[in-house]
Design a protein around this motif. Structure first.
Motif, PDB file in Angstrom:
ATOM      1  N   TRP A 198       0.760  -1.039  -0.161  1.00 22.45           N
ATOM      2  CA  TRP A 198      -0.045  -0.065   0.420  1.00 22.45           C
ATOM      3  C   TRP A 198       0.535   1.209  -0.183  1.00 22.45           C
ATOM      4  CZ3 TRP A 198      -0.071   3.589   3.943  1.00 22.45           C
ATOM      5  CH2 TRP A 198       0.677   3.479   4.835  1.00 22.45           C
ATOM      6  N   ALA A 199       1.704   1.316   0.664  1.00 22.19           N
ATOM      7  CA  ALA A 199       2.699   2.072   0.847  1.00 22.19           C
ATOM      8  C   ALA A 199       3.248   3.030  -0.565  1.00 22.19           C
ATOM      9  CB  ALA A 199       4.306   2.204   1.482  1.00 22.19           C
ATOM     10  N   GLU A 200       3.928   1.694  -1.756  1.00 23.50           N
ATOM     11  CA  GLU A 200       3.978   2.030  -2.785  1.00 23.50           C
ATOM     12  C   GLU A 200       3.178   2.742  -3.604  1.00 23.50           C
ATOM     13  OE1 GLU A 200       4.527  -0.640  -1.321  1.00 23.50           O
ATOM     14  OE2 GLU A 200       6.679   0.037  -1.269  1.00 23.50           O
ATOM     15  N   GLN A 201       1.657   2.038  -3.108  1.00 28.63           N
ATOM     16  CA  GLN A 201       0.774   2.873  -3.962  1.00 28.63           C
ATOM     17  C   GLN A 201       0.627   4.600  -3.499  1.00 28.63           C
ATOM     18  OE1 GLN A 201      -3.089   0.282  -3.598  1.00 28.63           O
ATOM     19  NE2 GLN A 201      -2.213  -1.135  -2.917  1.00 28.63           N
ATOM     20  N   VAL A 202       0.734   4.703  -2.675  1.00 29.96           N
ATOM     21  CA  VAL A 202       0.761   6.008  -1.774  1.00 29.96           C
ATOM     22  C   VAL A 202       1.892   7.426  -3.139  1.00 29.96           C
ATOM     23  CG1 VAL A 202       0.743   8.016  -0.107  1.00 29.96           C
ATOM     24  CG2 VAL A 202      -0.740   5.338   0.124  1.00 29.96           C
ATOM     25  N   ARG A 203       2.542   6.089  -2.850  1.00 27.71           N
ATOM     26  CA  ARG A 203       4.293   6.996  -3.355  1.00 27.71           C
ATOM     27  C   ARG A 203       3.821   7.289  -4.732  1.00 27.71           C
ATOM     28  NH1 ARG A 203       8.816   7.679  -0.024  1.00 27.71           N
ATOM     29  NH2 ARG A 203       8.839   6.640   1.668  1.00 27.71           N
ATOM     30  N   GLU A 204       3.519   6.335  -5.784  1.00 24.63           N
ATOM     31  CA  GLU A 204       3.162   6.511  -6.526  1.00 24.63           C
ATOM     32  C   GLU A 204       1.893   7.240  -6.829  1.00 24.63           C
ATOM     33  OE1 GLU A 204       1.288   3.842 -10.695  1.00 24.63           O
ATOM     34  OE2 GLU A 204       1.779   2.300  -8.551  1.00 24.63           O
ATOM     35  N   VAL A 205       0.524   7.767  -7.096  1.00 23.15           N
ATOM     36  CA  VAL A 205      -0.213   8.136  -6.913  1.00 23.15           C
ATOM     37  C   VAL A 205       0.436   9.460  -6.258  1.00 23.15           C
ATOM     38  CG1 VAL A 205      -2.450   9.526  -6.036  1.00 23.15           C
ATOM     39  CG2 VAL A 205      -2.201   7.224  -6.201  1.00 23.15           C
ATOM     40  N   THR A 206       0.974  10.056  -5.480  1.00 28.31           N
ATOM     41  CA  THR A 206       1.710  11.270  -5.147  1.00 28.31           C
ATOM     42  C   THR A 206       3.128  11.896  -5.778  1.00 28.31           C
ATOM     43  OG1 THR A 206       2.844   9.881  -3.186  1.00 28.31           O
ATOM     44  CG2 THR A 206       0.685  10.851  -3.093  1.00 28.31           C
ATOM     45  N   GLY A 207       3.598  11.722  -7.136  1.00 26.70           N
ATOM     46  CA  GLY A 207       4.536  11.233  -8.234  1.00 26.70           C
ATOM     47  C   GLY A 207       5.763  10.879  -7.499  1.00 26.70           C
ATOM     48  N   GLY A 208       6.018  10.109  -6.408  1.00 25.35           N
ATOM     49  CA  GLY A 208       7.057   9.478  -5.644  1.00 25.35           C
ATOM     50  C   GLY A 208       7.227  10.394  -4.591  1.00 25.35           C
ATOM     51  N   ALA A 209       6.486  11.701  -4.062  1.00 25.57           N
ATOM     52  CA  ALA A 209       7.168  12.844  -3.228  1.00 25.57           C
ATOM     53  C   ALA A 209       6.700  11.712  -2.221  1.00 25.57           C
ATOM     54  CB  ALA A 209       6.950  13.866  -4.078  1.00 25.57           C
ATOM     55  N   GLY A 210       5.643  11.271  -1.746  1.00 28.52           N
ATOM     56  CA  GLY A 210       4.653  11.498  -0.638  1.00 28.52           C
ATOM     57  C   GLY A 210       4.096  12.533  -0.306  1.00 28.52           C
ATOM     58  N   PRO A 211       2.826  11.994   0.840  1.00 31.56           N
ATOM     59  CA  PRO A 211       2.328  13.336   1.096  1.00 31.56           C
ATOM     60  C   PRO A 211       2.270  14.669   1.714  1.00 31.56           C
ATOM     61  CG  PRO A 211       1.669  11.162   1.976  1.00 31.56           C
ATOM     62  CD  PRO A 211       2.489  10.538   1.334  1.00 31.56           C
ATOM     63  N   ASP A 212       1.770  16.053   1.038  1.00 27.86           N
ATOM     64  CA  ASP A 212       2.354  16.900   2.278  1.00 27.86           C
ATOM     65  C   ASP A 212       1.743  17.291   3.460  1.00 27.86           C
ATOM     66  OD1 ASP A 212       3.727  18.705  -0.744  1.00 27.86           O
ATOM     67  OD2 ASP A 212       1.744  18.398  -1.119  1.00 27.86           O
ATOM     68  N   LEU A 213       1.491  15.673   3.750  1.00 24.35           N
ATOM     69  CA  LEU A 213       0.343  16.362   4.910  1.00 24.35           C
ATOM     70  C   LEU A 213      -0.180  14.452   5.056  1.00 24.35           C
ATOM     71  CD1 LEU A 213      -1.178  17.425   7.617  1.00 24.35           C
ATOM     72  CD2 LEU A 213      -3.107  18.774   6.295  1.00 24.35           C
ATOM     73  N   VAL A 214       0.281  14.405   6.146  1.00 23.85           N
ATOM     74  CA  VAL A 214      -0.330  13.020   6.767  1.00 23.85           C
ATOM     75  C   VAL A 214      -1.441  13.290   8.052  1.00 23.85           C
ATOM     76  CG1 VAL A 214      -0.462  10.595   7.345  1.00 23.85           C
ATOM     77  CG2 VAL A 214       1.254  11.694   5.419  1.00 23.85           C
ATOM     78  N   PHE A 215      -2.603  12.720   7.790  1.00 20.82           N
ATOM     79  CA  PHE A 215      -3.517  12.736   9.352  1.00 20.82           C
ATOM     80  C   PHE A 215      -3.569  10.865  10.058  1.00 20.82           C
ATOM     81  CE2 PHE A 215      -5.423  17.033   7.584  1.00 20.82           C
ATOM     82  CZ  PHE A 215      -5.778  17.407   8.463  1.00 20.82           C
TER      83      PHE A 215
END
Length: 323
Positions: A198-215
């Motif tokens: 799932w973490a790799e999916q998040v990275r892919e969706v965010t263009g490799g940078a990761g989310p700017d904000l996590v709740f």
């Protein structure tokens, strides 16, 4: 009147229906004829005796911290115009699992006529918390925001508020039902954090940078992974520990990556602002900016089933008791 008591610390079966004398309003108090009771994950942990943030109530006790209904009587010094009004009220952590409850007049919030009592209850505590978290973290248009437990009471509202602020949202939840709900609420992408990768999916969706904000409302291994995903220079906001463990962040690592960590202690400062946020969130619902998600309701006598549903992680949105 009918009540449900916790007779011992333990599983949901510790919730036992019974009866109690009708309450009487003292000075500065009212009696609320309860129609709806909000149920929270924290209350399940208090019942188990494992919550670290609240004092254990003396046994037996009547749980329930949020009720909605009509004021049936007022005590000395209370404006008589409160009588008959539809209200929602915080009781603290006890007293709500009952047909009638005593509330301090200072804790009453009138419910707009355009809003149903179940909807107001679904919004009240979770919505106020979500408003506070968004205010504390700040959301800029175009940012990527990762919402953990996005199918829960707070998460569904955070998803909607982030979208309303112009952010792009990744909703993380467990199971197809919750992911479908989060999509319906406007998330740009969804991931199932019970599935490897799932973490790799998040990275892919965010263009490799990761989310700017996590709740972060889950903590534990999921929270630690979410922190690692957070973009350098981003924000990591902690508000819960559904896993049973608050996310531990290495301050040195956060400084090195320029990540602002907003710790779970932020919740302790919410108290004085909750009433104002509650009014805002109800107004937002009336105007259609957000909508409450009531996933399941139970009769008062089935409070044990409500607690079990929340602890099973199968509950969608908000869980309510109806009297």
């Amino acid at each position: 009147m009918r009540v449900v008591r916790v007779t011992r610390f333990g599983g949901p079966e510790a919730l036992v229906p019974g009866e109690a004398p009708d309450p009487v309003a003292g000075p500065g108090q009212v009696v609320v004829e309860v129609s709806v009771v909000g149920v929270t994950f924290v209350e399940t942990q208090i019942r188990r005796g494992v919550d670290r943030w609240h004092n254990r109530p003396a046994l037996p006790y009547v749980p329930g911290g949020t009720v909605a209904g009509r004021v049936s009587s007022v005590g000395e010094g209370v404006d008589p115009s409160w009588s008959g009004r539809r209200v929602i009220s915080d009781l603290g952590m006890t007293g709500g699992f009952a047909e009638r409850a005593v509330a301090d007049v200072g804790n009453l919030i009138p419910v707009p006529e355009e809003l149903g009592l179940p909807e107001a209850t679904a919004l009240h505590t979770d919505g106020s918390t979500a408003f506070g978290l968004v205010e504390g973290a700040g959301i800029l248009p175009g940012e990527w925001v990762l919402v953990e437990a996005a199918g829960g009471g707070v998460g569904t509202l955070l998803t909607q508020l982030a979208r309303a602020a112009g952010a792009r949202v990744v909703g993380a939840a467990r199971g197809a039902r919750k992911l479908d709900l989060v999509r319906e609420l406007g998330a740009d992408a969804v991931v199932d954090y019970s599935v490897p990768g799932w973490a790799e999916q998040v990275r892919e969706v965010t263009g490799g940078a990761g989310p700017d904000l996590v709740f972060d409302g889950v903590g534990g291994e999921i929270g630690r992974t979410a922190f690692e995903l957070t973009a350098d220079g981003g924000r990591f906001s902690i508000h819960g520990a559904a896993s049973g463990e608050v996310t531990a962040v290495d301050p040195a690592q956060a400084r090195q990556r320029g990540i602002k960590v907003i710790g779970v202690e932020q919740l302790f400062g919410f108290g004085p602002k909750m009433r104002g946020w509650a009014r805002q969130v109800m107004s937002a619902a009336v105007t259609g900016r957000i909508r409450p998600v009531i996933g399941q309701t139970f009769p008062l006598e089935h409070a044990a089933d409500a607690h079990a549903a929340i602890e099973s992680r199968d509950a969608l949105g908000k869980t309510l008791l109806l009297t």
